[in-house]
Design an enzyme around this catalytic site. Sequence first.
Site, PDB file in Angstrom:
ATOM      1  N   ILE A 149       0.861  -1.158  -0.129  1.00 26.64           N
ATOM      2  CA  ILE A 149      -0.059   0.020  -0.148  1.00 26.64           C
ATOM      3  C   ILE A 149       0.854   1.309  -0.156  1.00 26.64           C
ATOM      4  CG2 ILE A 149      -1.860   1.480   1.326  1.00 26.64           C
ATOM      5  CD1 ILE A 149      -2.848  -1.613   2.218  1.00 26.64           C
ATOM      6  N   ARG A 229      -3.433   0.660  10.653  1.00 24.41           N
ATOM      7  CA  ARG A 229      -4.033   0.194  11.961  1.00 24.41           C
ATOM      8  C   ARG A 229      -3.875   1.043  13.315  1.00 24.41           C
ATOM      9  NH1 ARG A 229      -6.142  -2.968   9.420  1.00 24.41           N
ATOM     10  NH2 ARG A 229      -6.100  -5.092   9.528  1.00 24.41           N
ATOM     11  N   ASP A 253      -8.702   6.375   9.405  1.00 23.50           N
ATOM     12  CA  ASP A 253      -9.675   5.316   9.024  1.00 23.50           C
ATOM     13  C   ASP A 253      -9.733   4.138  10.148  1.00 23.50           C
ATOM     14  OD1 ASP A 253     -11.337   3.924   7.200  1.00 23.50           O
ATOM     15  OD2 ASP A 253      -9.917   2.410   6.703  1.00 23.50           O
ATOM     16  N   GLU A 258     -12.111  -0.554  17.917  1.00 23.35           N
ATOM     17  CA  GLU A 258     -12.958  -0.132  16.677  1.00 23.35           C
ATOM     18  C   GLU A 258     -14.265  -0.889  17.203  1.00 23.35           C
ATOM     19  OE1 GLU A 258     -11.435  -1.254  13.034  1.00 23.35           O
ATOM     20  OE2 GLU A 258      -9.740   0.216  13.104  1.00 23.35           O
ATOM     21  N   HIS A 276     -12.968   2.224   9.170  1.00 22.96           N
ATOM     22  CA  HIS A 276     -12.099   1.474   8.690  1.00 22.96           C
ATOM     23  C   HIS A 276     -12.521   0.781   6.955  1.00 22.96           C
ATOM     24  CE1 HIS A 276      -9.507  -2.251   9.731  1.00 22.96           C
ATOM     25  NE2 HIS A 276      -9.378  -2.280   8.607  1.00 22.96           N
TER      26      HIS A 276
HETATM   27  N1  LIG Z   1      -7.740   0.359   6.274  1.00 25.11           N
HETATM   28  C1  LIG Z   1      -7.824  -0.595   5.756  1.00 25.11           C
HETATM   29  O1  LIG Z   1      -9.081  -1.119   5.379  1.00 25.11           O
HETATM   30  C2  LIG Z   1      -6.660  -1.614   5.302  1.00 25.11           C
HETATM   31  C3  LIG Z   1      -5.688  -1.500   6.188  1.00 25.11           C
HETATM   32  N2  LIG Z   1      -4.503  -2.372   5.798  1.00 25.11           N
HETATM   33  C4  LIG Z   1      -3.511  -2.466   6.764  1.00 25.11           C
HETATM   34  O2  LIG Z   1      -2.253  -1.473   5.818  1.00 25.11           O
HETATM   35  C5  LIG Z   1      -1.130  -1.931   6.389  1.00 25.11           C
HETATM   36  C6  LIG Z   1      -0.104  -2.198   5.106  1.00 25.11           C
HETATM   37  O3  LIG Z   1      -0.409  -3.128   4.376  1.00 25.11           O
HETATM   38  P1  LIG Z   1       0.302  -3.664   3.242  1.00 25.11           P
HETATM   39  O4  LIG Z   1       1.119  -2.476   2.444  1.00 25.11           O
HETATM   40  O5  LIG Z   1      -0.387  -4.619   2.353  1.00 25.11           O
HETATM   41  O6  LIG Z   1       1.311  -4.624   4.092  1.00 25.11           O
HETATM   42  P2  LIG Z   1       2.957  -4.778   3.466  1.00 25.11           P
HETATM   43  O7  LIG Z   1       3.317  -6.080   4.226  1.00 25.11           O
HETATM   44  O8  LIG Z   1       2.856  -4.972   1.935  1.00 25.11           O
HETATM   45  O9  LIG Z   1       3.721  -3.674   3.785  1.00 25.11           O
HETATM   46  C7  LIG Z   1       4.146  -3.276   5.212  1.00 25.11           C
HETATM   47  C8  LIG Z   1       5.513  -2.612   5.069  1.00 25.11           C
HETATM   48  O10 LIG Z   1       5.802  -2.171   6.628  1.00 25.11           O
HETATM   49  C9  LIG Z   1       7.126  -2.390   6.739  1.00 25.11           C
HETATM   50  N3  LIG Z   1       7.269  -2.370   7.944  1.00 25.11           N
HETATM   51  C10 LIG Z   1       7.432  -3.204   9.008  1.00 25.11           C
HETATM   52  N4  LIG Z   1       7.789  -3.067  10.264  1.00 25.11           N
HETATM   53  C11 LIG Z   1       8.098  -1.700  10.112  1.00 25.11           C
HETATM   54  C12 LIG Z   1       8.555  -0.577  10.869  1.00 25.11           C
HETATM   55  N5  LIG Z   1       8.965  -0.926  12.310  1.00 25.11           N
HETATM   56  N6  LIG Z   1       8.950   0.416  10.281  1.00 25.11           N
HETATM   57  C13 LIG Z   1       8.680   0.878   9.174  1.00 25.11           C
HETATM   58  N7  LIG Z   1       8.292  -0.111   8.368  1.00 25.11           N
HETATM   59  C14 LIG Z   1       7.816  -1.115   8.941  1.00 25.11           C
HETATM   60  C15 LIG Z   1       7.385  -3.655   6.053  1.00 25.11           C
HETATM   61  O11 LIG Z   1       8.712  -3.751   5.798  1.00 25.11           O
HETATM   62  C16 LIG Z   1       6.421  -3.593   4.889  1.00 25.11           C
HETATM   63  O12 LIG Z   1       7.145  -3.216   3.646  1.00 25.11           O
HETATM   64  C17 LIG Z   1      -1.097  -3.300   7.250  1.00 25.11           C
HETATM   65  O13 LIG Z   1      -1.242  -2.523   8.617  1.00 25.11           O
HETATM   66  C18 LIG Z   1      -2.646  -3.729   6.827  1.00 25.11           C
HETATM   67  O14 LIG Z   1      -3.323  -4.429   7.675  1.00 25.11           O
HETATM   68  C19 LIG Z   1      -4.542  -2.994   4.637  1.00 25.11           C
HETATM   69  C20 LIG Z   1      -5.556  -3.106   3.921  1.00 25.11           C
HETATM   70  C21 LIG Z   1      -6.806  -2.438   4.038  1.00 25.11           C
HETATM   71  O1  LIG Z   2      -7.082  -5.832   5.238  1.00 20.23           O
HETATM   72  C1  LIG Z   2      -6.814  -5.293   6.020  1.00 20.23           C
HETATM   73  O2  LIG Z   2      -5.798  -5.410   6.615  1.00 20.23           O
HETATM   74  C2  LIG Z   2      -8.000  -4.424   6.409  1.00 20.23           C
HETATM   75  O3  LIG Z   2      -7.910  -3.678   7.461  1.00 20.23           O
HETATM   76  C3  LIG Z   2      -9.411  -4.497   6.117  1.00 20.23           C
HETATM   77  O4  LIG Z   2     -10.408  -4.792   6.948  1.00 20.23           O
HETATM   78  P1  LIG Z   2     -11.588  -5.318   6.569  1.00 20.23           P
HETATM   79  O5  LIG Z   2     -11.648  -6.427   5.639  1.00 20.23           O
HETATM   80  O6  LIG Z   2     -12.409  -4.219   5.515  1.00 20.23           O
HETATM   81  O7  LIG Z   2     -12.264  -5.449   7.880  1.00 20.23           O
END
Ligand SMILES: NC(=O)C1=CN([C@@H]2O[C@H](COP(=O)(O)OP(=O)(O)OC[C@H]3O[C@@H](n4cnc5c(N)ncnc54)[C@H](O)[C@@H]3O)[C@@H](O)[C@H]2O)C=CC1
Ligand SMILES: O=C(O)C(=O)COP(=O)(O)O
Length: 524
Positions: A149, A229, A253, A258, A276
Site C-alpha cells: 500500500i 492500523r 480510518d 473499533e 475502517h
Molecule cells: N484500512 C484498511 O481497510 C486496510 C488496512 N490495511 C493495513 O495496511 C497496512 C499495510 O498493508 P500492506 O501494504 O498490504 O502490507 P505490506 O506487508 O505489504 O507492507 C508493510 C510494510 O511495512 C514495513 N514495516 C514493517 N515494520 C516496520 C517498521 N517498524 N517501520 C517501518 N516500516 C515497517 C514492512 O517492511 C513492509 O514493507 C497493514 O497494517 C494492513 O493491515 C490493509 C488493507 C486495508
Molecule cells: O485488510 C486489512 O488489513 C484491512 O484492514 C481490511 O479490513 P476489513 O476486511 O475491511 O475489515
Amino acid sequence: MFRVLVSDSISEEGLAPLQKSEHIEIVQKHVTEVEDRLHEFDALLVRSATKVTEELLSKMPNLKIVGRAGVGVDNIDVDAATKHGVVVINAPNGNTISTAEHTFAMMASLVRHIPQAHISVKSREWNRSVFVGTELHGKHLGVIGFGRIGSEVAKRARAFGMKVHVYDPFLTKERAEKLGVSVCTLDEVLAVSDIITVHTPLTKETKGLLGEKNLAKTKKGVYLINCARGGIIDEQALVKFLKNGHVAGAALDVFEQEPPGDHPLLSLDNVIVTPHLGASTVEAQLNVATQVAEEVLQFLEGKPVTSSINLPTLSKDIYEKIQSFYNLAKKMGMIASQYMNVPVQEVTVTYAGTVADLETTYITRSLLAGFLKPRVASTVNEVNAAMIAKERGITFGEKFSNETHGYANCISFTVHGEQNTFTIKGTHIPNYGDRIVHLNGFAIDFAPEGYLLYIEHQDRPGMIGKVGNVLGEHQVNIATMQVGRQQAGGKAIMMLSLDKPLDDALLETLSKIEDIETVKKLEV
Ligand SMILES: NC(=O)C1=CN([C@@H]2O[C@H](COP(=O)(O)OP(=O)(O)OC[C@H]3O[C@@H](n4cnc5c(N)ncnc54)[C@H](O)[C@@H]3O)[C@@H](O)[C@H]2O)C=CC1
Ligand SMILES: O=C(O)C(=O)COP(=O)(O)O
C-alpha cells in the site's frame, strides 16, 4: 463434506468457488450465533471484525484453516492457531489499490477540509474563507512502511507532484530508486514531511511509533494519516498534539478500539474519520473473497496454500516437486517414532541428491509431524510440528550431504534417545514409489505402508519359517517380506507387511522365539 463458517461480511460473489463445490457446506453466521455448532467447522472465513482468539480456537477442534479476507491478521491469534495446528491464510494483494486510493482520498480531504466544508454547506452556511486549504503539489510526503500500500500511495503522490520520503527498515535502495522515492531514517522523515502517512502492520515495533517523542520531531503544522492500523499513531499523544496546534490535522480510518466509542479525537474539528473503509470497495472485496475462497477450497482438497501466515508458502510448481518427499518424510517420521518409543532429545534430517535442492523446510516439517504424531494426543501437522517439538525439548536440525547411497535422492533421519540412536533412510523412486533403504544399520528395501512387523534376530537357518508359522497359526497373512543382515551368522532383520494389525499377545509370542531379539509393530 467440509463445513465452512463465514463469520464476517464477505463478498457473496467471491465465495462462488466454495459455493460451487458439492463437498462444501457454507454457513454465513457470526461465530457468536453458532456457539453450539462451532465444533463442526473445518474452515473459518473472517475480515477484521471477528476476533479469532485462543478461546474460540479451542471451541473449534475440527478447524483446519482460517481465511482472512484481507491483509491484517492482528484480529487472529496466529500463535494460538499454530499451536492448534490451524493454517492461517490471508489475501495480501486484493485490497492494496482500494486502500491506497482511500489514503489519497483522505489526504486530499484533509488538506482541503472537504468533510468540514461539506457539513457547513449542508447546514446552509457559505463560509469560503474558513476552509482555505493547501496544495499537495510540491509538498513533502513521508511514507512510513513501504510495502504494497505504501508504494501505491507513493506512486500517486508522485503523480500529484509531491516529493516522497520513505522510512521502511526492510526496504532495499534498489526498490526505492525504481519507484523514485528517497530512502530516509525515521527521524529524517519526521523532520522533513508536511504530511505523514503510515502503512506498516501493527507490531511490537510499530505500536505507538508516532507517540509523543516522535510527534515532537515533526514539523509544526504537519498533517497525519492512518489508514493502516489503530495504535501506530498513539491516540492520546495525537489528541495532545492536535489540541496544541503542532499537528494541523489528522485523517483516520482505523482506531485502537473499533468502533472508537466516544473518543476525544472525534470531538476535534481538525480530525476527519472513516469507519475502517480502506478495503471497502466492490473490487477489493471481490478480490479478497475470491482469493481466500480459492485457497480454502484448494487446502480442503489437500493442495498447497500460497499465502499462509504460519506455513512456508509454496508455489504450485514447487509443491508438486516436493510432494513425494513430503509423503515419504512423514512415513519415515512415523516409523522412527514407533521404533524409538522412548524419550527423544534430538532429531536430525539429512538431505542428499535431488531432494537437497528443494524447499526442504516443508519436508522437515512433514517429517517432524510424522514423528510427533504417535506421541501427541492433540492435532499435530506441518503447522505446529516445530512448535510442539520445541515445547517437548526436542531439538531438530537439517543437514545436507552428498551421500545418496546410489539413489537419485536420499533422506536420512536420525533420532537420538537417552540410551541409543536410530537411523532410517528413504528414497522416492518416480513411478515406483517410496522405499526405505536403510534401517538401524541394515541395508533393506521395503515400502513404508500399512501394518509392518519389524524383527531383529540372530541370522540362523529357519528363522523366517518360525515367524511364518506363528503368524499363520494366528491367521495373519504376510503381504511382503524383506530381510537384511550385516554379515552371515550375525545380526539380521526382517520387515514384514501384514494384512491386518497385530495384537500385543501375538507380539509377545513372537518375541519369545529363540534368537529373536526385538519385535516391533509399526503402523504407517
Ligand atoms: N484500512 C484498511 O481497510 C486496510 C488496512 N490495511 C493495513 O495496511 C497496512 C499495510 O498493508 P500492506 O501494504 O498490504 O502490507 P505490506 O506487508 O505489504 O507492507 C508493510 C510494510 O511495512 C514495513 N514495516 C514493517 N515494520 C516496520 C517498521 N517498524 N517501520 C517501518 N516500516 C515497517 C514492512 O517492511 C513492509 O514493507 C497493514 O497494517 C494492513 O493491515 C490493509 C488493507 C486495508
Ligand atoms: O485488510 C486489512 O488489513 C484491512 O484492514 C481490511 O479490513 P476489513 O476486511 O475491511 O475489515
